[in-house]
Design an enzyme around this catalytic site. Structure first.
Site, PDB file in Angstrom:
ATOM      1  N   ASP A 392       0.789  -1.230  -0.030  1.00 21.09           N
ATOM      2  CA  ASP A 392       0.046   0.124  -0.074  1.00 21.09           C
ATOM      3  C   ASP A 392       0.737   1.197   0.158  1.00 21.09           C
ATOM      4  OD1 ASP A 392      -2.517   1.379   0.209  1.00 21.09           O
ATOM      5  OD2 ASP A 392      -1.843   1.737   2.406  1.00 21.09           O
ATOM      6  N   ASP A 594      -0.111  -0.117   6.662  1.00 16.44           N
ATOM      7  CA  ASP A 594      -0.098   0.601   7.988  1.00 16.44           C
ATOM      8  C   ASP A 594      -1.330   1.116   8.631  1.00 16.44           C
ATOM      9  OD1 ASP A 594      -0.365   2.788   6.575  1.00 16.44           O
ATOM     10  OD2 ASP A 594       1.017   3.885   7.767  1.00 16.44           O
ATOM     11  N   ASP A 598      -6.328  -1.296   6.263  1.00 16.48           N
ATOM     12  CA  ASP A 598      -5.525  -2.283   5.374  1.00 16.48           C
ATOM     13  C   ASP A 598      -5.543  -3.735   5.970  1.00 16.48           C
ATOM     14  OD1 ASP A 598      -4.235  -0.473   3.765  1.00 16.48           O
ATOM     15  OD2 ASP A 598      -2.734   0.194   5.028  1.00 16.48           O
TER      16      ASP A 598
END
Length: 716
Positions: A392, A594, A598
């Site tokens: 991500d 993080d 997620d």
């Protein structure tokens, strides 16, 4: 509290068998519960503040605890035994007999003296010494089938039946010594892993009403100002409010050099103040601190087995009946009990089953001191086999600290008016983009207009009313496709800004595009090199996910290099779908993120990886947590994981090869039962020593990563 009071405190479940200052031995029949996971309960007790060591002997119904002598610590120990946590019970748990040093010495002395003893003493002594091994074998045969205990019992039983008491006692002595050393080696690997747990503190100094007062650790609350001086342990996660200090974070990140912290810096529990004095605003306390979470992870890791470990154990179990059948077959064909006993002293199970957890726990310990926390052996196993990593973008490949770079008004407003309008609408929206816009307005000292009827549209933008006029702030898709605002006027410079890797925020008032705000998130300085290192280590496919526009996403991917796939303009719930779609291609996949959104992707992936500053939910969902803010630690973790798999393969090959050779020599009648037992036990201990030493070796890449990390911090 005296022994009578202690017994009462245990509510009838336990009693104090013996006690001296700083050491207590407790007895409880609950310690022999067939489903009690003794190693896990021992880890729970040793994680208590003030406890230095705990040892449980299920067959003696006893637990011996060494602690700091504090009555509160003693009470907590009694409390754990009185109310054993439910997670300490594990269906199918089996208590292994605890070999004691005194028992091993007794067996050894008896074996040496046997040839010199008269027959009327030698026979009963030998049967008495061998009775425990024979009983264990019979019990195992009745409850679990043909296992290694059955082989040992058969070898000892055959020797006793043929009145070869010297051989029988020598086998018993070597079995006892081997078992003691095996348990000692495994316990050392457990202790090594549990060394990552650092002791907590009983009392802390806090600032209240402009005075420094000492309070119990358990009474700390979020927002308290905790004071830590030189030599003291930081007991909370928080932010430095005042003071400067050199902080030793080796117990958390593995980094040996102290880190200089000052007001505004974040600190984690478990660090030690080497020099200086700090006032820390507590952000998390008690069981929610980083060290408490690490403690829970490590307690669970002591009992977990990876799929490869399970397969290896099953194979080892299947080899035991082969040895047993070979021994009985030789006896049936040759009527040579001596040869059959020689064969039955050899088994593959010990070396294979014991080397695996020792190597894995050593690897996990090494990873912890290299800045990577692994939640169990399966994480280590999967990390060695992954071929795809999905990142991500925000907060993982980038710093996650967005900055406003360009303000482009498209109406009669100036830059300050455009920024104030957007910041007013975004002020109450907890999102990185909103925080960046509001922070820029505050930095410029702007007065924000009064806002009403604020409506947050997740992953799109904000709708609000300013003095009766509707204001829209968000992505081009939100304004143009969802709200019908014409954004053509921004098309030319929008392409230019996105080509520079910037994200765009569109602002409209009363259905007319008022302007565009450009923001940039800095790439991590080590990100490009980290991706290259992962490619060198066999990661075939590196994927980046982002909510940015296509042009911005592609510009960032070009800067990073090594990116094989990019997915843009994603909503939070799209990430887990992409992870599952990539998994359907085959192979193993890791996801690094993080944020709270997620968590679904972290759980869906074969390996979930969370950055050190990740949200609590993300840290809980991940199987791998980076303890230092350096992506190159992933390459180190990969090295440790692949090295551990190499150690496991070598240990397995050595166990099969050596024991097969000994087995063939024994079957050919070339080895006596004593020599066969000695060679088997010696090879087992040698393989265990190799697994412990090699599994705990730090990879060469650690030095490179640490050096680079230090230089980056120096520049920063």
């Amino acid at each position: 509290m005296n022994a009578r009071e202690s017994s009462a405190a245990c509510s009838g479940h336990c009693s104090v068998a013996h006690e001296i200052p700083g050491r207590i031995r407790l007895r409880s029949r609950r310690l022999y519960d067939p489903e009690l996971d003794v190693a896990y309960l021992q880890a729970v007790v040793e994680a208590l503040p003030g406890v230095t060591q705990a040892r449980i002997n299920p067959r003696a119904f006893s637990m011996t605890v060494e602690y700091d002598g504090n009555p509160h610590t003693r009470t907590r120990v009694l409390g754990v035994l009185r109310d054993i946590p439910a997670e300490a019970y594990l269906a199918g748990a089996r208590h292994a007999a605890q070999a004691s040093l005194s028992g091993v010495v007794t067996q050894g002395v008896s074996a040496v003296l046997t040839p010199f003893l008269p027959e009327h003493i030698k026979a009963p002594l030998s049967w008495l010494l061998g009775l425990g091994t024979i009983n264990d074998g019979l019990l195992t045969l009745l409850t679990e089938g043909v296992k290694v205990e059955v082989l040992d019992a058969s070898a000892v039983g055959f020797s006793l039946l043929r009145r070869d008491y010297s051989t029988a006692n020598a086998i018993v002595a070597m079995l006892g010594l081997g078992e003691y050393l095996e348990q000692w080696t495994e316990q050392k690997s457990n202790d090594l892993l549990k060394n990552l747990l650092r002791p907590s503190v009983e009392h802390v100094w806090v600032e209240r009403d402009a005075r420094e007062v000492q309070v119990p650790f358990g009474s700390l609350g979020v927002g308290d100002i905790v004071i830590c001086g030189a030599g003291e342990l930081v007991p909370v996660d928080g932010t430095v409010a005042d003071g400067e200090a050199a902080l030793n974070q080796s117990s958390i990140t593995g980094e040996s050099l102290p880190v200089h912290v000052r007001p505004g810096d974040d600190v984690l529990s478990g660090a030690v103040v080497e020099d200086g004095r700090l006032k820390i605003i507590a952000r998390t306390v008690g069981g929610e601190t980083s060290m408490a979470r690490i403690g829970r992870f490590l307690e669970n890791s002591l009992r977990s087995k990876s799929s490869s470990q399970t397969r290896t154990d099953e194979l080892a179990d299947r080899l035991v009946p082969v040895t047993f059948a070979l021994g009985l077959g030789l006896f049936a064909l040759t009527r040579d009990i001596r040869r059959a006993a020689s064969v039955l002293t050899v088994d593959y199970s010990c070396a294979i089953k014991l080397a695996s957890p020792v190597a894995v726990k050593s690897g996990m310990y090494t990873a912890g001191h290299c800045g990577v926390l692994l939640k169990g052996s399966q994480a280590l196993d999967n990390l060695a086999r992954i071929d795809t990593i999905v990142f991500d973008k925000t907060g993982t490949l980038t710093r996650g600290n967005l900055k406003v770079t360009d303000l482009i008004p498209l109406t009669d407003m100036d830059e300050h008016e455009l920024l104030a309008l957007a910041a007013g609408a975004e002020e109450h929206y907890s999102h990185p983009v909103a925080r960046a816009v509001v922070a820029e307005a505050q930095q410029r000292g702007l007065t924000l207009p009064p806002i009403s009827q604020v409506d947050f549209i997740v992953a799109h933008g904000v709708s609000a009313f300013v003095q009766g006029e509707q204001v829209l702030v968000g992505s081009r898709h939100f304004l143009e496709d969802d709200e019908g605002v014409d954004c053509f006027a921004a098309a030319s410079f929008a392409r230019r800004l996105r080509g520079q890797g910037k994200s765009l925020l569109y602002v409209a008032r009363q259905g007319v595009l008022a302007g565009v705000i450009a923001l940039r998130d800095q790439l991590r300085p080590e990100a490009a090199e980290a991706l290259a290192l992962l490619k060198e280590r066999g990661i075939r496919n590196i994927v980046m996910l982002t909510g940015d526009h296509k042009d911005t996403a592609q510009a960032i991917a070009e800067q990073l290099g090594c990116i094989d796939e990019v997915h843009w303009e994603l909503k939070p719930d799209d990430k887990a779908d992409i992870v599952r779609r990539l998994q359907s291609r085959g192979g193993l996949l890791a996801f690094a993120g993080d944020g709270v959104n997620d968590a679904p992707a972290l759980i869906s992936a074969d390996v979930g990886i969370c950055m050190p500053g990740g949200a609590d939910l993300a840290r809980e969902a991940a199987q791998v947590v980076l303890l230092e803010d350096n992506l190159k630690a992933l390459a180190v973790a990969r090295d440790i994981a692949t090295h551990t798999q190499h150690v496991l393969r070598r240990s397995f090959q050595a166990a099969v090869g050596i024991n097969s050779a000994v087995l063939l020599l024994a079957a050919a009648g070339r080895l006596s039962p004593v020599t066969s037992a000695f060679m088997h036990n010696a090879s087992t201990l040698g393989i265990l020593g190799y697994a412990a030493a090699s599994g705990g070796r730090k990879p060469a890449s650690v030095r490179h990563v640490r050096t680079q990390h230090d230089s980056v911090k120096g520049v920063a």
